[in-house]
Design an enzyme around this catalytic site. Structure first.
Site, PDB file in Angstrom:
ATOM      1  N   GLY A  50      -1.992 -43.198  26.857  1.00  0.00           N
ATOM      2  CA  GLY A  50      -2.958 -44.314  26.394  1.00  0.00           C
ATOM      3  C   GLY A  50      -4.362 -43.893  26.182  1.00  0.00           C
ATOM      4  O   GLY A  50      -5.298 -43.437  26.992  1.00  0.00           O
ATOM      5  N   GLY A  51      -4.799 -43.902  24.777  1.00  0.00           N
ATOM      6  CA  GLY A  51      -6.113 -43.555  24.259  1.00  0.00           C
ATOM      7  C   GLY A  51      -6.557 -42.086  24.563  1.00  0.00           C
ATOM      8  O   GLY A  51      -7.734 -41.767  24.537  1.00  0.00           O
ATOM      9  N   VAL A  52      -5.650 -41.121  24.528  1.00  0.00           N
ATOM     10  CA  VAL A  52      -5.642 -39.523  24.675  1.00  0.00           C
ATOM     11  C   VAL A  52      -6.111 -39.200  23.345  1.00  0.00           C
ATOM     12  O   VAL A  52      -5.347 -39.104  22.492  1.00  0.00           O
ATOM     13  CB  VAL A  52      -4.513 -38.917  25.388  1.00  0.00           C
ATOM     14  CG1 VAL A  52      -5.078 -37.433  25.437  1.00  0.00           C
ATOM     15  CG2 VAL A  52      -4.470 -39.353  26.638  1.00  0.00           C
ATOM     16  N   ARG A  71       0.640 -52.310  23.972  1.00  0.00           N
ATOM     17  CA  ARG A  71       1.592 -53.131  23.039  1.00  0.00           C
ATOM     18  C   ARG A  71       2.301 -54.144  23.888  1.00  0.00           C
ATOM     19  O   ARG A  71       3.127 -54.568  23.167  1.00  0.00           O
ATOM     20  CB  ARG A  71       2.263 -52.078  22.021  1.00  0.00           C
ATOM     21  CG  ARG A  71       1.272 -51.393  21.202  1.00  0.00           C
ATOM     22  CD  ARG A  71       1.927 -49.987  20.481  1.00  0.00           C
ATOM     23  NE  ARG A  71       3.228 -50.597  19.393  1.00  0.00           N
ATOM     24  CZ  ARG A  71       2.850 -50.948  18.320  1.00  0.00           C
ATOM     25  NH1 ARG A  71       1.619 -50.928  17.832  1.00  0.00           N
ATOM     26  NH2 ARG A  71       3.791 -51.312  17.615  1.00  0.00           N
ATOM     27  N   GLY A 127       0.231 -40.813  21.305  1.00  0.00           N
ATOM     28  CA  GLY A 127       0.988 -41.589  20.425  1.00  0.00           C
ATOM     29  C   GLY A 127       0.166 -41.833  18.990  1.00  0.00           C
ATOM     30  O   GLY A 127       0.603 -40.981  18.153  1.00  0.00           O
ATOM     31  N   ARG A 128      -0.728 -42.668  18.840  1.00  0.00           N
ATOM     32  CA  ARG A 128      -1.410 -43.104  17.307  1.00  0.00           C
ATOM     33  C   ARG A 128      -1.757 -41.731  16.864  1.00  0.00           C
ATOM     34  O   ARG A 128      -1.414 -41.712  15.363  1.00  0.00           O
ATOM     35  CB  ARG A 128      -2.468 -44.032  17.485  1.00  0.00           C
ATOM     36  CG  ARG A 128      -1.700 -45.458  17.870  1.00  0.00           C
ATOM     37  CD  ARG A 128      -2.860 -46.445  18.255  1.00  0.00           C
ATOM     38  NE  ARG A 128      -2.199 -47.624  18.698  1.00  0.00           N
ATOM     39  CZ  ARG A 128      -1.971 -47.848  19.974  1.00  0.00           C
ATOM     40  NH1 ARG A 128      -2.237 -47.342  21.118  1.00  0.00           N
ATOM     41  NH2 ARG A 128      -1.625 -49.391  20.299  1.00  0.00           N
ATOM     42  N   HIS A 138       2.058 -48.864  27.437  1.00  0.00           N
ATOM     43  CA  HIS A 138       2.625 -48.971  25.986  1.00  0.00           C
ATOM     44  C   HIS A 138       1.809 -48.892  25.062  1.00  0.00           C
ATOM     45  O   HIS A 138       1.744 -49.438  24.035  1.00  0.00           O
ATOM     46  CB  HIS A 138       3.546 -50.093  25.955  1.00  0.00           C
ATOM     47  CG  HIS A 138       4.944 -50.009  25.098  1.00  0.00           C
ATOM     48  ND1 HIS A 138       6.041 -49.886  25.798  1.00  0.00           N
ATOM     49  CD2 HIS A 138       5.357 -49.860  23.877  1.00  0.00           C
ATOM     50  CE1 HIS A 138       7.068 -49.694  24.801  1.00  0.00           C
ATOM     51  NE2 HIS A 138       6.634 -49.680  23.565  1.00  0.00           N
ATOM     52  N   LYS A 148       8.970 -44.989  31.860  1.00  0.00           N
ATOM     53  CA  LYS A 148       7.731 -45.411  31.206  1.00  0.00           C
ATOM     54  C   LYS A 148       7.299 -46.777  31.061  1.00  0.00           C
ATOM     55  O   LYS A 148       7.960 -47.480  30.811  1.00  0.00           O
ATOM     56  CB  LYS A 148       8.067 -44.748  29.694  1.00  0.00           C
ATOM     57  CG  LYS A 148       6.690 -44.771  28.801  1.00  0.00           C
ATOM     58  CD  LYS A 148       7.180 -44.227  27.504  1.00  0.00           C
ATOM     59  CE  LYS A 148       5.986 -44.379  26.542  1.00  0.00           C
ATOM     60  NZ  LYS A 148       6.047 -45.643  25.775  1.00  0.00           N
ATOM     61  N   SER A 177       1.555 -45.811  31.856  1.00  0.00           N
ATOM     62  CA  SER A 177       1.492 -46.283  30.576  1.00  0.00           C
ATOM     63  C   SER A 177       1.440 -47.901  30.515  1.00  0.00           C
ATOM     64  O   SER A 177       2.342 -48.451  31.171  1.00  0.00           O
ATOM     65  CB  SER A 177       2.336 -45.777  29.642  1.00  0.00           C
ATOM     66  OG  SER A 177       2.731 -46.382  28.330  1.00  0.00           O
TER      67      SER A 177
HETATM   68  C1  LIG Z   1       3.736 -47.875  16.157  1.00  0.00           C
HETATM   69  C2  LIG Z   1       4.015 -47.339  17.640  1.00  0.00           C
HETATM   70  C3  LIG Z   1       5.149 -47.657  17.995  1.00  0.00           C
HETATM   71  C4  LIG Z   1       5.910 -47.427  19.404  1.00  0.00           C
HETATM   72  N1  LIG Z   1       7.110 -47.290  19.636  1.00  0.00           N
HETATM   73  C5  LIG Z   1       7.358 -46.988  21.099  1.00  0.00           C
HETATM   74  C6  LIG Z   1       8.874 -46.917  21.361  1.00  0.00           C
HETATM   75  O1  LIG Z   1       9.683 -47.119  20.339  1.00  0.00           O
HETATM   76  N2  LIG Z   1       9.301 -46.689  22.715  1.00  0.00           N
HETATM   77  C7  LIG Z   1       8.421 -46.567  23.506  1.00  0.00           C
HETATM   78  O2  LIG Z   1       8.589 -46.352  24.922  1.00  0.00           O
HETATM   79  N3  LIG Z   1       6.970 -46.638  23.081  1.00  0.00           N
HETATM   80  C8  LIG Z   1       6.524 -46.896  21.977  1.00  0.00           C
HETATM   81  N4  LIG Z   1       5.224 -46.845  21.614  1.00  0.00           N
HETATM   82  C9  LIG Z   1       4.218 -46.471  22.728  1.00  0.00           C
HETATM   83  C10 LIG Z   1       3.953 -44.982  22.837  1.00  0.00           C
HETATM   84  O3  LIG Z   1       5.139 -44.432  23.407  1.00  0.00           O
HETATM   85  C11 LIG Z   1       2.775 -44.537  23.835  1.00  0.00           C
HETATM   86  O4  LIG Z   1       3.043 -45.349  25.034  1.00  0.00           O
HETATM   87  C12 LIG Z   1       1.304 -45.004  23.331  1.00  0.00           C
HETATM   88  O5  LIG Z   1       1.359 -45.206  21.896  1.00  0.00           O
HETATM   89  C13 LIG Z   1       0.218 -44.266  23.591  1.00  0.00           C
HETATM   90  O6  LIG Z   1      -0.977 -44.707  23.623  1.00  0.00           O
HETATM   91  P1  LIG Z   1      -1.814 -44.019  22.360  1.00  0.00           P
HETATM   92  O7  LIG Z   1      -1.078 -44.514  20.956  1.00  0.00           O
HETATM   93  O8  LIG Z   1      -3.231 -44.711  22.477  1.00  0.00           O
HETATM   94  O9  LIG Z   1      -1.846 -42.516  22.623  1.00  0.00           O
HETATM   95  C14 LIG Z   1       4.807 -46.989  20.528  1.00  0.00           C
HETATM   96  C15 LIG Z   1       3.294 -47.058  19.931  1.00  0.00           C
HETATM   97  C16 LIG Z   1       3.085 -47.080  18.694  1.00  0.00           C
HETATM   98  C17 LIG Z   1       1.537 -47.102  18.292  1.00  0.00           C
END
Ligand SMILES: Cc1cc2nc3c(=O)[nH]c(=O)nc-3n(C[C@H](O)[C@H](O)[C@H](O)COP(=O)(O)O)c2cc1C
Length: 350
Positions: free
Chosen positions: A270-272, A241, A292-293, A238, A214, A236
């Protein structure tokens, strides 16, 4: 009265006061926190780029056709899924949500909510052992319907965590390779590192579970994942982040899918935020997406039931989007449904 997405989001807005505004459009423009928190790292550009990259694609409406019933089902990692929308790995309740819900509650909400909706969720990892423990416990409780994502730790440590994932019955295992510089790991003195193809190959050979990498944003890394024997990649950044000023995932997905889509399962996140966003990612070459969010907000406001409701709402929205673009099943979704026109920034909300 049963909870609705509106009441769940209202509850989350109160609980997340000062951390996340639970905006109507979750686009990274007004996040009160970054990392840790709910926003993106640095200027937040990578998070915002995810949303703008998706918005830059438009879809061709097709309403004169015979595809009246929409079938959203697929098989992934040996599992039957009701729709191509998975829970992303979201962990770190103590740091990201200031402990306003527990780590176990968060993981259970994602994993059980997704399983109850007929899908799957990933779970996360971090400096405190409670993150991985909570994810594995939730996956075990869901009969293995979940995928733990391990930080790119030292190889031996990864393999011992994979053994624990196998014991929990997980259907696959992931490494968020884009966490190779994640500050919360390095500040806690825990080693994370970029991996070579040889290291990936060694880890993939150590388990019979499908290995997912990932955090792939370039064709070169996607080809390295194939060479290392990974079963899948997640295109992705992340959720914006990991590194500031990366492109949006929907901007790089087409070239990555064109290069490796016939050799490896390509997922994207990402952004879905809507069914049309899911449709776009699939048309750009993803087999399924992670969210995610919006699910984190649903988990905080409504637990597993909230996650289930949010996923089902996205799936319903995807069915409508498929119907209005002439798609009967996921196999019908391809680049032909996309029209790329110049985004008029003045007329756009984004
Ligand atoms: C608060 C938070 C914690 C996250 N923790 C992890 C994690 O522990 N491991 C990981 O692979 N991605 C982590 N992510 C990233 C998500 O798996 C994902 O790639 C991302 O949130 C997708 O984008 P979106 O939030 O716009 O849908 C985290 C994202 C957020 C917002």
């Amino acid at each position: 009265m049963p909870a609705t997405l509106v009441s769940i989001r209202e509850r989350a807005r109160v609980l997340l006061d000062g951390i996340c505004h639970v905006c109507p459009a979750c686009d990274g423009r007004r996040c009160p926190t970054g990392v840790p928190g709910m926003g993106g790292t640095g200027t937040g550009a990578s998070f915002r780029n995810n949303v703008t990259a998706l918005a830059a694609w438009q879809v061709n409406m097709r309403v004169l056709h015979d595809r009246k019933d929409q079938d959203l089902g697929l098989r992934l990692f040996g599992q039957k899924l009701a729709f191509p929308i998975l829970g992303a790995a979201v962990a770190g309740a103590r740091v990201n949500f200031q402990g306003r819900l527990g780590e176990e509650e968060l993981a259970r909400a994602f994993v059980l909510g997704a399983a109850e909706a007929g899908s799957l969720s990933l779970t996360g990892d971090g400096p405190l052992p409670e993150l991985m423990d909570a994810g594995l416990k939730a996956i075990k409780a869901a009969g293995g319907r979940g995928i733990p994502v391990i930080k790119p730790r030292e190889d031996g440590e990864i393999v011992s965590l994979i053994r624990r994932a196998e014991d929990a019955g997980a259907v696959a295992v992931g490494i968020d390779v884009d966490a190779a510089g994640l500050v919360n790991m390095t500040r806690a003195g825990q080693l994370v590192e970029p991996k070579t193809v040889e290291q990936i190959a060694g880890i993939a050979a150590a388990t019979s579970l499908p290995l997912i990498l990932k955090g792939i944003m370039t064709v070169a890394d996607a080809e390295a994942a194939v060479a290392g024997g990974a079963a899948a990649i997640v295109v992705s950044n992340h959720g914006g982040r990991a590194l500031d000023h990366t492109p949006g995932t929907a901007a790089v997905l087409p070239e990555i899918a064109a290069a490796v889509g016939d050799k490896i399962t390509v997922l994207a996140d990402g952004g879905v935020r809507s069914g049309v966003d899911v449709l776009k990612m699939l048309a750009l070459g993803a087999r399924a997406v992670l969210v995610g969010r919006p699910l984190a907000i649903a988990a905080i406001g409504g637990g597993a039931a909230g996650v289930r409701l949010q996923l089902e709402a996205l799936a319903d929205d995807l069915a409508v989007a498929m119907r209005l673009t002439g798609c009967g099943d996921l196999g019908d979704i391809g680049p032909g449904i996309l029209a790329r026109t110049k985004l008029n920034m003045q007329n756009s909300k984004i």
